[in-house]
Structures are given as structure tokens and as C-alpha cells.
Design an enzyme around this catalytic site. Sequence first.
Site, PDB file in Angstrom:
ATOM      1  N   LYS A 190       0.845  -1.198   0.000  1.00 52.00           N
ATOM      2  CA  LYS A 190       0.000   0.000   0.000  1.00 52.00           C
ATOM      3  C   LYS A 190       0.878   1.245   0.000  1.00 52.00           C
ATOM      4  CE  LYS A 190      -3.203  -3.071   0.533  1.00 52.00           C
ATOM      5  NZ  LYS A 190      -4.007  -3.534  -0.605  1.00 52.00           N
ATOM      6  N   ASP A 238      -0.545  -0.905  -4.527  1.00 50.58           N
ATOM      7  CA  ASP A 238      -1.958  -0.545  -4.361  1.00 50.58           C
ATOM      8  C   ASP A 238      -2.044   0.862  -3.775  1.00 50.58           C
ATOM      9  OD1 ASP A 238      -4.667  -0.454  -4.116  1.00 50.58           O
ATOM     10  OD2 ASP A 238      -4.869  -2.301  -2.939  1.00 50.58           O
ATOM     11  N   GLU A 274      -2.460  -0.539  -8.751  1.00 46.32           N
ATOM     12  CA  GLU A 274      -3.874  -0.754  -8.448  1.00 46.32           C
ATOM     13  C   GLU A 274      -4.526   0.536  -7.956  1.00 46.32           C
ATOM     14  OE1 GLU A 274      -4.736  -4.435  -6.506  1.00 46.32           O
ATOM     15  OE2 GLU A 274      -6.413  -3.605  -5.383  1.00 46.32           O
ATOM     16  N   LYS A 308     -14.702  -7.885  -5.282  1.00 45.47           N
ATOM     17  CA  LYS A 308     -15.052  -8.108  -3.882  1.00 45.47           C
ATOM     18  C   LYS A 308     -16.565  -8.284  -3.776  1.00 45.47           C
ATOM     19  CE  LYS A 308     -11.125  -5.653  -1.831  1.00 45.47           C
ATOM     20  NZ  LYS A 308     -10.234  -5.466  -2.995  1.00 45.47           N
TER      21      LYS A 308
HETATM   22 MG    MG Z   1      -7.054  -2.823  -3.616  1.00 43.38          MG
END
Ligand code: MG
Length: 368
Positions: free
Chosen positions: A165, A193, A218, A265
Site C-alpha cells: 500500500k 496498491d 492498483e 469483492k
Molecule cells: Mg485494492
Amino acid sequence: MRIVRISAFGMALPLRRPYELQGGRLRYEQLDSTMVRIDTDEGVSGWGEACPWGSTYLPAFPRGIRAGIEELAPALIGQDPRRTDVVNSVMDTALPGHPYVKSAIDIACWDILGKATGLPVCDLLGGRRPGDVTIQSSIPSADPPEMLRNIERFSAKGYTIHSAKVGSGVAADIERIEYLAERMPAGSSLTVDVNRAWIPDQAIRVMQATEGVDAYFEQPCATYAECLQVRRATRQPILLDEIIHTYADLLRAHQDRACEGIGLKPNRVGGLTKARRIRDLCVQTGMRLNIEDTGGTALADTAAVHLAQATPARYRRGTWFCHEMITVDPIIGGARNLGGVTRAPEAPGLGAEPDRDALGRPLLVIGG
Ligand code: MG
């Protein structure tokens, strides 16, 4: 078979460590999950789980799920839970939008369909595909050496995909990405990400500066238009995640050639029924998929693994296990970590359900 009762239980899921996204702008210490049980007139019951990643990750929040289920449930009493498309139509008529409210109900219906037919959910979603499902790590924003140590810890446990991240700013992110890319464990794959943290100016500068790095980028920016602007000015493979909510969103991304893959998701798109449709379009158009949920226990993780297991291996990138990041494990059965990979359970339905002792009293019961 008819639905006679829908019950919802709240469950606090403390994270093992506080978790930061967007370079530290968003911080999480505990998740709030909703477990849904659907009971039928034939004595078969199904379970689903809905757990947004806090209230700041997506347009979804835990108490909204409970309020939404209270709104929806009366329309579902009397429906046949095995007719999953019909159940989804009923929900979309009773409450347009609000996909995150519907996901646990939809998943519980698939659990019932599996138990009623004696088949695991992956077989109902098109059939178990060969091979294990790779689990990707989730590496929170931190200084580069700490992120690398975290990646190495996961790598020692068998993980081969690492989702780092980022999102602090141009210079810090270029440094992070180059530092990690140069030191990634052999045979592993890096996802950067951004979780929407960059504006196009920042995304273009970081991605142009790191063009030689082998990584997926991402969700660079907050909106689709911004991501498309970045896409047209850069060359790396892009995954879209938070902004793909519907089949139409994915169709537009395909038509614009906006990405090479998506994060899928179930909680974000409304459950397994709608996630499967999106999965099918990805496979037909050559996009790769991370199939995982927004959060939750091994119940939510297992539902996502069933869809991943039913997806051809070449389109599957990975899944992610939220249940390994929380301090409680109230689930019996379920897809578990087999050394950086997992497999959908063989038992009928999801093959996972809450330990009744961990649930407490329901927050909501609708029906007889
Ligand atoms: Mg993600």
C-alpha cells in the site's frame, strides 16, 4: 423451499495491528462485521457475512448493513433461496443500489443452495477449477525497510504475491516502489496498491519514473475519469478495485481498455451472484482477477475463495485473507492458509459457519 426467517448478528473484529492505507491518511484498528443467517421451512439454514473495511474505504458502513437488511428482509420472506437470480431481483426492486447490504443475504442463499444440492458453492458457480488459489499478502504503508521486512515475513510463509500500500506523495512513493522492486523475493510478484490516494498528476509522475519496474498499479486515483487519464499517459498494467461496483462499470473499463484486471469483492458488488457475472465478463475479455472480500472472518474469505476456485487459473491472480489479520476466529471450517495458497472446501455449501457460542444474541430477527 421458502425463507422463513432472517437473523443478523454483529461481531467486532479487532485487527492484530493497526492498519494504514493511503500512506497513513486512513487508519483502521477494528472491523465491525455482520453475520446473516437465513432459515427455511425445510430446516436448511445458510450463512453469509458482510464486513466493510471500516467506514472510510468504500461508500459502505457496518450499521448501514443492518439498517438495509431490516428494510429488505420483509420482501424476502417466502422467497425460494435457491433461486439466486430471483432473490437478487427481489432485493433490487425492494432497495435499488446498496450492494453491500445485499451481499450477505445473497451468500447465505448460495450456502443454502449448496446444502440443498449436496454441492460446494464453487461447483454451483461453474465448477471447481484445478489448482490452488494463491493468497496475496497485504502490506500496509510504512517506511520502505519496514515494508520489505513485512514482505519477507509473508514470503517465508509461502506467499508469492505482495500487495504493497502506497500513496504518501511522489518522492516517497517513487522511493518505496524502487526500493521494494529491487529487493523482492525471487519468484514473487508486486502490486502497488494506491487505494485512490494519488491525483492524476502524482500518478503519472510516479508511474513514469518507475516505468522499468515489474509491478501492477492498483486503483491509482479516486475516480474512473482520473484513472483513465493516468492510463492514457502511462504504460504499466493497471488493476481497478474500489471503483468497479457493477457489471456496467466493468463493461466501460473494457471498452476504454482502462485496465488489465480488477479486484472483485463480493461485498462491494452485491454478493456472489453479481460477482460471478463480473467474473464471467473478465474471463471473456481477458482480464485478471483478485477475488477476495472487503473484510471479515473466514466466512467472508471462504465465499470469495469459492468464486476464485471456480475461475480459470490463468485469469486468477489471487485472493486475500482478512481473517488472518484479526484477533478472533469464530468460524468452523472454511478455506484456510495452506502455505500461501488455499482451496475451496469440499463440503456442501460454503463449508464454513460461525461457532454459535461466538455470536451472542441477534441484533435483528425478521420472520417467524
Ligand atoms: Mg485494492
